[in-house]
Design a protein around this motif. Structure first.
Motif, PDB file in Angstrom:
ATOM      1  N   GLY A  15      33.998  54.879  33.533  1.00 12.77           N
ATOM      2  CA  GLY A  15      33.888  55.718  32.336  1.00 12.77           C
ATOM      3  C   GLY A  15      35.146  56.533  32.087  1.00 12.77           C
ATOM      4  N   GLY A  16      35.735  57.082  33.136  1.00 10.59           N
ATOM      5  CA  GLY A  16      36.971  57.858  33.007  1.00 10.59           C
ATOM      6  C   GLY A  16      38.140  57.002  32.563  1.00 10.59           C
ATOM      7  N   ARG A  17      38.225  55.788  33.109  1.00 10.13           N
ATOM      8  CA  ARG A  17      39.305  54.873  32.703  1.00 10.13           C
ATOM      9  C   ARG A  17      39.156  54.475  31.235  1.00 10.13           C
ATOM     10  N   TYR A  69      43.902  56.017  20.598  1.00 11.06           N
ATOM     11  CA  TYR A  69      43.780  56.911  19.446  1.00 11.06           C
ATOM     12  C   TYR A  69      45.103  57.612  19.142  1.00 11.06           C
ATOM     13  N   LEU A  70      45.735  58.189  20.151  1.00 12.68           N
ATOM     14  CA  LEU A  70      47.004  58.892  19.929  1.00 12.68           C
ATOM     15  C   LEU A  70      48.093  57.936  19.446  1.00 12.68           C
ATOM     16  N   ILE A  74      47.697  60.878  34.332  1.00 11.81           N
ATOM     17  CA  ILE A  74      46.357  61.149  34.879  1.00 11.81           C
ATOM     18  C   ILE A  74      45.673  59.842  35.270  1.00 11.81           C
ATOM     19  N   LEU A  75      45.791  58.856  34.425  1.00 16.76           N
ATOM     20  CA  LEU A  75      45.183  57.552  34.710  1.00 16.76           C
ATOM     21  C   LEU A  75      45.802  56.927  35.960  1.00 16.76           C
ATOM     22  N   GLY A  76      47.118  57.057  36.106  1.00 16.30           N
ATOM     23  CA  GLY A  76      47.792  56.482  37.274  1.00 16.30           C
ATOM     24  C   GLY A  76      47.474  57.217  38.565  1.00 16.30           C
ATOM     25  N   CYS A 120      40.220  57.496  29.126  1.00 24.52           N
ATOM     26  CA  CYS A 120      41.689  57.632  29.095  1.00 24.52           C
ATOM     27  C   CYS A 120      42.321  56.572  28.201  1.00 24.52           C
ATOM     28  N   CYS A 121      41.846  55.337  28.306  1.00 23.61           N
ATOM     29  CA  CYS A 121      42.392  54.266  27.456  1.00 23.61           C
ATOM     30  C   CYS A 121      42.079  54.528  25.984  1.00 23.61           C
TER      31      CYS A 121
END
Length: 165
Positions: A52-54, A63-64, A41-43, A57-58
């Motif tokens: 904010g979206g980047r 976290y994961l 999704i980030l790519g 995603c980071c």
């Protein structure tokens, strides 16, 4: 795969050893899949996401990754060894080695619950609610869970109780 293989149960000469956290392997695969989806999704949508979206995603990726790494290091390789010759219960973890938890006469097995799931725990008598060690997978409500509980009690818990007494 039956429960003995899933938990890597070994019943030997006056000794029982098993790994109760082996069931989290599927959640580790879920963490890897979540990281992969977030990276894709980030790519693909990097320009449309904005700052904010980047950042989001980071943060999800970090976290994961940390949660998966924690489970891998501190839970997946945990093994409990009930040594009947020395009358001692050990906790063994690959990076940290073997540690003595308690003697057989101090041990008590209780049920513990978290939200709607429950599991068997091992603790020291009269201190079992302060510090206990999870020795079974989580069980819920339902027919499938009842079958798993019955198999766990028959194949793993009963030999442990026999060895402790």
């Amino acid at each position: 795969m039956d429960l003995k293989d899933k938990l890597r149960l070994e019943i030997g000469n006056n000794c029982i050893a098993f790994s109760p956290y082996r069931g989290i392997m599927s959640s580790l695969y879920g963490f890897v899949a979540g990281i992969a989806v977030t990276v894709i999704i980030l790519g693909l949508f990097n320009a449309r996401l904005g700052e904010g979206g980047r950042i989001l995603c980071c943060a999800i990726i970090v976290y994961l990754f940390i949660h998966g790494l924690y489970d891998l290091i501190f839970k997946l390789n945990v093994r409990y060894i009930f040594d009947g010759n020395n009358q001692v219960i050990y906790r063994e973890n690959l990076p940290f080695g073997r540690r003595k938890l308690m003697r057989f006469e101090e041990a008590v097995i209780i049920t513990s619950s978290e939200s709607c799931d429950w599991h068997y725990s091992l603790g020291i008598k009269e201190k079992q609610f302060l510090k206990s060690y999870k020795i079974s997978p989580d069980f819920g409500a339902g027919k499938a869970s009842e079958k798993t509980v019955f198999a766990y009690e028959k194949e793993i818990l009963n030999p442990i109780v026999e060895l402790l007494s």
